[in-house]
Scaffold this active site. Structure first.
Site, mmCIF file in Angstrom:
data_model
loop_
_atom_site.group_PDB
_atom_site.id
_atom_site.type_symbol
_atom_site.label_atom_id
_atom_site.label_comp_id
_atom_site.label_asym_id
_atom_site.label_seq_id
_atom_site.Cartn_x
_atom_site.Cartn_y
_atom_site.Cartn_z
ATOM 1 N N SER A 1 -4.960 -5.583 2.470
ATOM 2 C CA SER A 1 -4.480 -5.326 1.047
ATOM 3 C C SER A 1 -4.060 -3.810 0.504
ATOM 4 O O SER A 1 -3.511 -3.706 -0.386
ATOM 5 C CB SER A 1 -5.733 -5.549 0.166
ATOM 6 O OG SER A 1 -5.960 -7.053 0.078
ATOM 7 N N SER B 1 -3.434 -7.311 -1.626
ATOM 8 C CA SER B 1 -3.697 -7.377 -3.048
ATOM 9 C C SER B 1 -3.543 -6.045 -3.936
ATOM 10 O O SER B 1 -3.339 -5.941 -5.143
ATOM 11 C CB SER B 1 -5.433 -7.677 -3.315
ATOM 12 O OG SER B 1 -6.217 -6.630 -2.684
ATOM 13 N N LYS C 1 -6.428 1.776 -8.330
ATOM 14 C CA LYS C 1 -6.588 0.141 -8.127
ATOM 15 C C LYS C 1 -7.611 -0.168 -9.363
ATOM 16 O O LYS C 1 -8.680 0.501 -9.507
ATOM 17 C CB LYS C 1 -6.928 -0.117 -6.772
ATOM 18 C CG LYS C 1 -6.542 -1.853 -6.687
ATOM 19 C CD LYS C 1 -6.807 -2.363 -5.130
ATOM 20 C CE LYS C 1 -6.902 -3.791 -5.016
ATOM 21 N NZ LYS C 1 -6.926 -4.087 -3.743
#
Lengths: 483, 473, 104
Positions: free
Chosen positions: A174, A150, A75
């Site tokens: 997330s 997210s 990420k």
């Protein structure tokens, strides 16, 4: 057998494919699919081929592990030395950390092959990855839909087969919520079991790194590789051994179903999919218990108060002096800092910084921050109580399936509701896994969340592995992305 | 109306640890800019603080040496404010649960200045404004500090001086800081208010920030008290404000008023855990504390019989005390030892820093040997002073300068022979003495001193000479 | 909802003070819009005041995780990073981080 890591690993071991060839094939697929999916915001192909070369050497030397030579993604908030890491925020544009995060240090030592950094909500603040400064990633299952957030880019990359697995971070859901929207497995471990060193902070007391993968087994393999106490993160913990054996005695498993997770806002198809999942456990002989977590109703505001308070402090450092974006025309250093932050941050981030400043400011501290901390204690004790009589809890991961791109961003507290089922475990620091349990309208995946007690990560994973085998719903690769 | 000065101090002391409070970077002073830095102390994204054990231990030591209660469960908090020298935009400090509370520092008079608290925190970096640029160096960022907060118990600039000097001494004695004000390892914020004499209520206070010299503190306090008295006498009101002292003009200036007071938005530091200190560890640290300055001072005067003035000159330097105490332990008499230190040795150490360091070429063992000879009457003080001076200059052992023969002394016969020589060589002095000018005998002593290089016992010589001159009569 | 009916949770002055603390600035236009959204968030957070069934006395502090003094980091120097690394994400001057004061 589901999953992809062991399959690829045995092909590499047997020499059917080299790590370099494997990396090259992933790169080709990324070049084809990413322009549409927008799952990656930066790629590290050169690094990938270098890593693959090293992996091939490790394989030949007989030093390979299950993750050696496997192409993967991080990420965009997980630091790796020399690679762009921007949290998908304008304020960190061009930022290249000169240090590795603890998780990447561990994975690279095992010969992992880094393909790039994945799209996310700016500073992980969002539930659809739509606050990214690079634009939203698209859901491989239906490219008109959001990936969730997210860690949306990580979920999309895994689902579309442009990363064998990916790391995400989970503050209020997330990892799990995008896993649910994209139809992958996503695991948020017990807070502290994975070092946060090198994870760019959103809310320090909630942030936790975890894997997104195509099977529970894959997630467990990755979790195994990244967990462990780290001297650079004082909140990190030693985890019990054998956490990832994935074996469970289903007949003695006590399964709780907390009624609050099935309330208003949870769609009918999600409710019935989860009830059906509960029956899978019931049929196998598990003891089902209906339980209550009354403090569920304050969980979302508690989460927003605490996470925004911490974020307002964590994001204070972006002042244009040491890294990232710096505004150009300014009168003095104070003016430079204000302009840098004003132009560098997106709207949602500013809203949360302002809210965090508000709940910590004198006159409001007791009514908001302090009260939220007390209620956090309440939520933790309610979970403690429930886990005295249950081993796992089954709940929906998200109230709905993936919604359309652009549908909710206009009204932001509305999107906060997408986290309603994932936030409680975050507040309590509990391990929770999301895995596909059914396919809803439009072929969209529905996620089942399995929560277990603190440091009982293995229990949640084993229950998930059981369900995966038994229910026959797997997080299959979306081989054909309809572009 | 007469006003009474009321003052409290917030004192920042840099701890003498090898590494910073939250990372392994060195704390050494004076390195090139940004060379004692890492992701943690420059606030890089993703970096996390890791608390240094020694910082906690040193702070406990400081707390115990100032009679504080130690909170065995303590945690750190974030103090949020944005300033370019603070790389995270928050300072990790302690808010509601400081490590140490409710202590005091005792002055020589016996008056106790109460301490509210002592907490640990990190220092900020350094800004340099030059050529239209702001330059930032984070070497000092993350250096560990303790902040010592006193109650408003100080009532004069002189008391303030003693309080600061006592704190400095205590910290040096227990080895937690060098407290060098000129290098910034000790800095004071001074709160001042006035109230009508005899009144119990506190007046509105002002705070003078960042004082880095004791004499400036005295000057600033005197100036500020005068300024406030003038305002109050003319019926005005004191405005609560933060002030800066200008060393050149000797005046205070307003930096900011109450209206732009900061809102620090303190909250518990989520990256660090609550620290649990075993009671046993506190006791261990307490029992390992050395003799503290005031205890030492009182022992010197009350037990060793050294004059108050001399004891003061000794106990203000830790290294001097260590040397002195060792000599006494080795059997040297306290009075002769202190006299030789204050006279002969101090005359070679001109600055405070030199006395502080006390880097001399004479060991306590040699010093004790020398003093023991004086104590035992084997040599006189003059010879001891001369020998010590030579040793301080070129080093060497006592035996290099003082022979067996010297120690054997001068026999009665030899001395009498010398006295005869003295009288013969100074007929004028002898005559004068005989005619009643008793002081003239001094001229004869000079001869004997020169001839014996000072080691003759002059008292004995006096007896002999009086006898000789009397006999001649 | 009519403007007058909307509960005013935050004044402009208060909002500007928060913006100053946050080191953010808003134009007049943005301010209007932002305050509305911000009030919505505050209303959302006021949800912590909703009543929870069951024993309210069980509300308590989160048990803070503890670390023993002995487990803290030992005071041993770790080499710092070279100055070039420290300044690698910014234009430095003579080893310093530097911000030029631009006079408009």
């Amino acid at each position: 057998m589901s999953g992809i890591i062991k399959k690829l690993s045995s092909m590499l071991q047997r020499g059917e494919v080299s790590a370099s060839e494997l990396a090259a094939s992933y790169i080709t697929r990324i070049e084809k699919l990413n322009p549409v999916l927008n799952a990656y915001v930066s790629t590290t192909f050169e690094e990938a081929l270098k890593c693959a070369g090293e992996a091939d050497k490790m394989i030949r030397a007989g030093m390979a592990t299950a993750l050696t030579g496997i192409p993967m993604a991080l990420k965009d908030n997980i630091c790796s030395d020399g690679h762009l890491t921007t949290c998908c925020s304008g304020i960190l544009s061009g930022f290249r950390p000169y240090y590795d995060s603890a998780v990447w240090e561990k994975l690279s030592a095992q010969g992992a092959v880094l393909l790039g950094k994945t799209n996310m909500d700016e500073f992980a603040m969002g539930s659809a990855s739509e606050t990214s400064c690079y634009g939203a990633p698209k859901n491989p299952v239906d490219v008109t839909r959001v990936t969730g957030g997210s860690s949306g880019g990580s979920a999309a990359a895994v689902k579309a087969g442009i990363a064998a697995y990916a790391l995400g971070s989970d503050t209020g859901g997330s990892i799990r919520q995008p896993a649910s929207f994209c139809g992958t497995v996503g695991f948020k471990p017990t807070y502290g079991t994975v070092s946060r060193y090198g994870l760019i902070a959103y809310a320090s007391s909630l942030d936790q790194i975890g894997p997104l993968a195509l099977s529970v087994e894959d997630a467990a393999i990755v979790y195994d590789a990244i967990r462990g106490k780290d001297g650079r993160d004082q909140t990190s913990l030693t985890t019990p051994d054998g956490a990832t054996s994935l074996e469970t005695d289903i007949k003695n498993l006590r399964v709780g179903v907390p009624e609050e997770f099935f309330g208003e806002g949870v769609s009918d198809e999600v409710k019935s999919a989860i009830e059906e999942s509960v029956r899978v456990f019931e049929r196998a002989g598990a003891k089902i218990k209906r339980v209550k977590i009354p403090a569920f109703k304050v969980a979302l505001p508690v989460y927003y108060i605490i996470s925004c308070a911490e974020a307002s402090s964590n994001l204070g450092r972006y002042d244009g002096i040491r890294y990232g974006y710096r505004a150009e025309n300014f009168s003095d250093i104070d003016d430079m800092i204000t302009k840098t932050r004003t132009y560098g941050f997106g709207t949602e981030v500013k809203r949360r910084i302002m809210l965090g400043t508000y709940v910590l400011s004198s006159g409001y501290f007791d009514a908001y921050y302090k009260k939220a901390c007390l209620l956090r204690g309440q939520i933790i004790s309610e979970f403690d109580g429930v886990f005295r009589e249950c081993d796992v809890l089954l709940t929906p991961t998200a109230p709905t399936t993936a919604f359309s791109l652009g549908a909710k961003s206009a009204n932001s507290t509305q999107t906060y509701l997408a986290d309603i089922c994932t936030v409680p475990a975050s507040i309590a620091g509990l391990p929770a896994v999301s895995l596909p349990c059914a396919v809803g309208a439009g072929g969209l995946p529905i996620g089942l969340q399995i929560i277990s007690g603190r440091l009982r990560d293995g229990t949640a994973l084993a229950a998930a592995a059981f369900f995966e085998r038994e229910a026959g719903v797997t997080a299959e690769l979306c081989a054909e992305v309809k572009l | 109306m007469n006003y009474e000065l009321v003052s409290g101090f917030e004192t920042h002391v840099e701890l003498a640890t090898a590494t910073k409070i939250f990372c392994g970077c060195s704390t050494k002073f004076g390195a090139s800019p940004n060379t004692h830095c890492c992701p943690v102390c420059t606030g890089q994204p993703g970096a996390l603080p890791v608390l240094n054990k020694k910082v906690v231990e040193f702070a406990i030591r400081a707390g115990l040496a100032t009679h504080c209660k130690i909170n065995t469960t303590t945690h750190l908090d974030r103090k949020n404010y944005c300033y370019p020298d603070l790389p995270k935009a928050y300072q990790i400090s302690q808010f509601d649960k400081p490590l140490c509370e409710h202590g005091y520092v005792e002055l020589e008079s016996g008056k106790k200045i109460r301490l509210t608290r002592i907490h640990i925190e990190e220092d900020a970096g350094k800004l340099v404004h030059e050529r239209g640029y702001t330059f930032i160096d984070y070497n000092r960022g993350g250096v560990p500090l303790i902040e010592i907060v006193s109650e408003p118990d100080i009532s004069s600039p002189e008391e303030a001086r003693e309080y600061v000097e006592k704190l400095q001494l205590i910290m040096r004695y227990i080895g937690v800081s060098d407290c060098k004000m000129q290098e910034g390892s000790m800095r004071c914020d001074v709160n001042i208010s006035l109230r009508p004499e005899g009144s119990k209520e506190l007046g509105t206070r002002t705070e003078i920030k960042n004082m880095n010299s004791v004499s400036f503190i005295e000057k600033a306090m005197a100036y500020e008290a005068g300024r406030q008295a003038e305002i109050l006498s003319s019926g005005g009101k004191i405005e609560q404000a933060t002030l800066r002292f200008d060393e050149n003009t000797g005046e205070t200036y307003v930096m900011r008023t109450k209206e732009d007071a900061q809102d620090y938005r303190y909250f518990p530091e989520p990256d660090l855990l609550t620290v649990k200190i075993p009671q046993q560890k506190v006791e261990e640290i307490a029992s390992a504390l050395p003799e503290l300055p005031l205890e030492k001072f009182r022992r010197y005067t009350d037990v060793l019989g050294i004059s108050v003035q001399n004891a003061r000159l000794l106990y203000r330097y830790k290294a001097v005390c260590d040397f002195f105490d060792r000599c006494v332990l080795l059997g040297a008499g306290a009075k002769n030892t202190s006299n030789l230190i204050l006279g002969t040795i101090y005359s070679t150490l001109s600055t405070e820093e030199e006395k502080e360091a006390f880097d001399i070429r004479v060991s306590a063992e040699d010093m004790a040997e020398l003093v023991r000879y004086v104590d035992g009457g084997k040599i006189n003080i003059t010879l001891a002073q001369m020998t010590l001076s030579k040793m301080l200059k070129v080093g060497g052992k006592v035996s290099d300068y003082i022979s067996e023969a010297d120690l054997a002394g001068i026999s009665e016969g030899e001395l009498e022979e010398l006295c005869r020589e003295a009288v013969a060589a100074n007929p004028k002095a002898a005559e004068d003495y005989k005619s009643g000018k008793l002081k003239a005998i001094g001229g004869l002593f000079g001869y004997i001193k020169r001839a014996t290089q000072g080691k003759a016992d002059i008292k004995k010589a006096e007896e002999i000479i009086i006898r000789l001159l009397g006999n001649d009569k | 909802m009519a403007e007058s009916q909307r509960e005013q949770k935050i004044s402009k002055e208060q909002f500007r003070a928060l913006a100053r603390l946050s080191r953010l600035s808003f134009s007049e236009e943005e301010e209007e819009q932002f305050i509305a959204g911000f009030e919505e968030m505050i209303t959302f957070c006021d949800g912590i005041n909703s009543e929870i069934e069951g024993d309210a006395s069980s509300i308590r502090e989160v048990d803070a995780r503890e670390i023993a003094l002995g487990d803290l980091r030992a005071d041993e120097v770790v080499p710092s990073l070279p100055n070039e690394k420290i300044l690698s994400n910014v234009h430095g001057e003579r080893g310093y981080f530097a911000v030029k004061r631009v006079v408009k």
